[in-house]
Design a protein around this motif. Sequence first.
Motif, PDB file in Angstrom:
ATOM      1  N   GLN A   1      31.743   7.734  87.463  1.00 19.40           N
ATOM      2  CA  GLN A   1      30.142   7.604  87.430  1.00 19.40           C
ATOM      3  C   GLN A   1      29.266   8.333  88.134  1.00 19.40           C
ATOM      4  O   GLN A   1      29.626   8.942  89.078  1.00 19.40           O
ATOM      5  CB  GLN A   1      29.971   5.986  88.242  1.00 19.40           C
ATOM      6  N   LEU A   2      28.089   8.479  87.427  1.00 21.80           N
ATOM      7  CA  LEU A   2      27.085   9.412  88.032  1.00 21.80           C
ATOM      8  C   LEU A   2      26.632   8.776  89.572  1.00 21.80           C
ATOM      9  O   LEU A   2      26.373   7.625  89.680  1.00 21.80           O
ATOM     10  CB  LEU A   2      25.839   9.679  87.391  1.00 21.80           C
ATOM     11  N   GLY A   3      26.198   9.846  90.469  1.00 20.91           N
ATOM     12  CA  GLY A   3      25.894   9.154  91.598  1.00 20.91           C
ATOM     13  C   GLY A   3      24.776  10.235  92.098  1.00 20.91           C
ATOM     14  O   GLY A   3      24.408  11.312  91.644  1.00 20.91           O
ATOM     15  N   GLU A   4      24.358  10.031  93.609  1.00 22.50           N
ATOM     16  CA  GLU A   4      23.377  10.798  93.737  1.00 22.50           C
ATOM     17  C   GLU A   4      23.752  12.176  94.567  1.00 22.50           C
ATOM     18  O   GLU A   4      23.084  12.997  95.061  1.00 22.50           O
ATOM     19  CB  GLU A   4      22.587   9.881  95.276  1.00 22.50           C
ATOM     20  N   ASP A   5      25.228  12.488  94.489  1.00 25.74           N
ATOM     21  CA  ASP A   5      25.736  13.751  94.731  1.00 25.74           C
ATOM     22  C   ASP A   5      26.105  14.141  93.467  1.00 25.74           C
ATOM     23  O   ASP A   5      26.825  15.506  93.804  1.00 25.74           O
ATOM     24  CB  ASP A   5      26.760  13.344  95.787  1.00 25.74           C
ATOM     25  N   THR A   6      25.806  13.917  92.345  1.00 26.41           N
ATOM     26  CA  THR A   6      26.465  14.472  90.982  1.00 26.41           C
ATOM     27  C   THR A   6      25.644  15.792  90.624  1.00 26.41           C
ATOM     28  O   THR A   6      24.342  15.566  90.614  1.00 26.41           O
ATOM     29  CB  THR A   6      26.188  13.725  89.843  1.00 26.41           C
ATOM     30  N   THR A   7      26.262  17.096  90.840  1.00 25.72           N
ATOM     31  CA  THR A   7      25.783  18.201  90.190  1.00 25.72           C
ATOM     32  C   THR A   7      25.615  18.736  88.879  1.00 25.72           C
ATOM     33  O   THR A   7      25.427  19.599  88.350  1.00 25.72           O
ATOM     34  CB  THR A   7      25.919  19.316  91.423  1.00 25.72           C
ATOM     35  N   ALA A   8      26.971  18.263  88.319  1.00 24.57           N
ATOM     36  CA  ALA A   8      27.285  18.555  86.929  1.00 24.57           C
ATOM     37  C   ALA A   8      27.796  17.147  86.247  1.00 24.57           C
ATOM     38  O   ALA A   8      28.403  16.374  86.756  1.00 24.57           O
ATOM     39  CB  ALA A   8      28.630  19.383  86.968  1.00 24.57           C
ATOM     40  N   ALA A   9      27.502  17.130  84.979  1.00 23.87           N
ATOM     41  CA  ALA A   9      27.355  15.956  84.352  1.00 23.87           C
ATOM     42  C   ALA A   9      27.937  16.114  82.753  1.00 23.87           C
ATOM     43  O   ALA A   9      27.514  17.239  82.221  1.00 23.87           O
ATOM     44  CB  ALA A   9      26.209  15.039  84.356  1.00 23.87           C
ATOM     45  N   LEU A  10      28.637  14.992  82.110  1.00 24.96           N
ATOM     46  CA  LEU A  10      28.677  14.858  80.834  1.00 24.96           C
ATOM     47  C   LEU A  10      28.089  13.791  80.211  1.00 24.96           C
ATOM     48  O   LEU A  10      27.939  12.808  80.907  1.00 24.96           O
ATOM     49  CB  LEU A  10      30.289  14.785  80.619  1.00 24.96           C
ATOM     50  N   PHE A  11      27.096  14.020  78.974  1.00 23.96           N
ATOM     51  CA  PHE A  11      26.473  13.021  78.538  1.00 23.96           C
ATOM     52  C   PHE A  11      26.909  12.892  76.981  1.00 23.96           C
ATOM     53  O   PHE A  11      27.200  13.787  76.282  1.00 23.96           O
ATOM     54  CB  PHE A  11      24.906  13.479  78.428  1.00 23.96           C
ATOM     55  N   ILE A  12      27.159  11.553  76.685  1.00 27.82           N
ATOM     56  CA  ILE A  12      27.843  11.259  75.114  1.00 27.82           C
ATOM     57  C   ILE A  12      26.601  10.533  74.727  1.00 27.82           C
ATOM     58  O   ILE A  12      26.229   9.418  74.875  1.00 27.82           O
ATOM     59  CB  ILE A  12      29.069  10.717  75.420  1.00 27.82           C
ATOM     60  N   LEU A  13      26.313  11.028  73.525  1.00 33.08           N
ATOM     61  CA  LEU A  13      25.397  10.257  72.493  1.00 33.08           C
ATOM     62  C   LEU A  13      26.024   9.757  71.329  1.00 33.08           C
ATOM     63  O   LEU A  13      26.471  10.707  70.811  1.00 33.08           O
ATOM     64  CB  LEU A  13      24.083  11.222  72.144  1.00 33.08           C
ATOM     65  N   ASP A  14      26.233   8.454  71.123  1.00 30.53           N
ATOM     66  CA  ASP A  14      26.896   7.996  69.950  1.00 30.53           C
ATOM     67  C   ASP A  14      25.815   7.537  68.987  1.00 30.53           C
ATOM     68  O   ASP A  14      25.128   6.868  69.049  1.00 30.53           O
ATOM     69  CB  ASP A  14      27.455   6.729  70.471  1.00 30.53           C
ATOM     70  N   ALA A  15      26.428   8.064  67.557  1.00 30.63           N
ATOM     71  CA  ALA A  15      25.645   7.470  66.673  1.00 30.63           C
ATOM     72  C   ALA A  15      26.239   7.155  65.279  1.00 30.63           C
ATOM     73  O   ALA A  15      27.201   7.530  65.062  1.00 30.63           O
ATOM     74  CB  ALA A  15      24.586   8.840  65.972  1.00 30.63           C
ATOM     75  N   LEU A  16      25.755   6.033  64.736  1.00 32.61           N
ATOM     76  CA  LEU A  16      26.099   5.645  63.476  1.00 32.61           C
ATOM     77  C   LEU A  16      25.081   5.500  62.386  1.00 32.61           C
ATOM     78  O   LEU A  16      23.911   5.204  62.857  1.00 32.61           O
ATOM     79  CB  LEU A  16      26.828   4.082  63.452  1.00 32.61           C
TER      80      LEU A  16
END
Length: 246
Positions: free
Chosen positions: A188-203
Amino acid sequence: MPELDMLQEFLDGGQVDPAVFALRPDYRALLLAVDGLVPGPSDHASEEMLQAAESAARELLTDGPAEQVPHVAAWREAYQGFGAKPSRTRNSLEALLRRAVSGLPRVNRLTDLYNAVSVLHQIPLGGEDLNRYSGAPRLVRATGTEPFDTSADGAAVIEHPEPGEVVWCDDAGVTCRRWNWRQARRTQLGEDTTAALFILDALEPIADEALHAAAEDLAARLTLLGPDVRVARRLIAAGSPANERD
């Protein structure tokens, strides 16, 4: 701080199993790996975005309930395809649209941002802490033995997906169950997250242009969260080259 090519290398390892494309050949995943973020709690900028998303959702739902929104309806059909009951376990887009009527959650600046973009573009969107990943992201149909780190009644528990369920996972276990229903506590993302993966789903009926527009909006807003933000991206689709980069 990872260099841009290291972020791209991480994304290059991502996979969508052919069994998922067999279920939904129209599925596309657009992945963004981001580093250099300045973390923090919800702030004025994220509050403005959430308010804009809430207004957009209320206007959208004047034409009918959330389950009749075309992309929501497509995801309900996809859930039924692997045995899930969409009225009991709603895809993340439907869940957010329903909550927007009374008010979206305020979590932290990163989570608020991607929730708002999800609603504004009507695309399911998940965010994970990249530093808590073990290996590359994979979308598979579960065997039923994979661990899923979650909570029940406030206590940490390990659950397991149903056999055949569509799940995102890494080498350590499931990171998101039922495609885009519930994320694991571990990443989970938190207030200490400095690097993230985002996933966009499409149909379908979401076109590639709309998917890329949502990703561009997300990337542009993320670059405002620090002077050294780097963004790499990758599109995974059935029948396309193994790797497409912008």
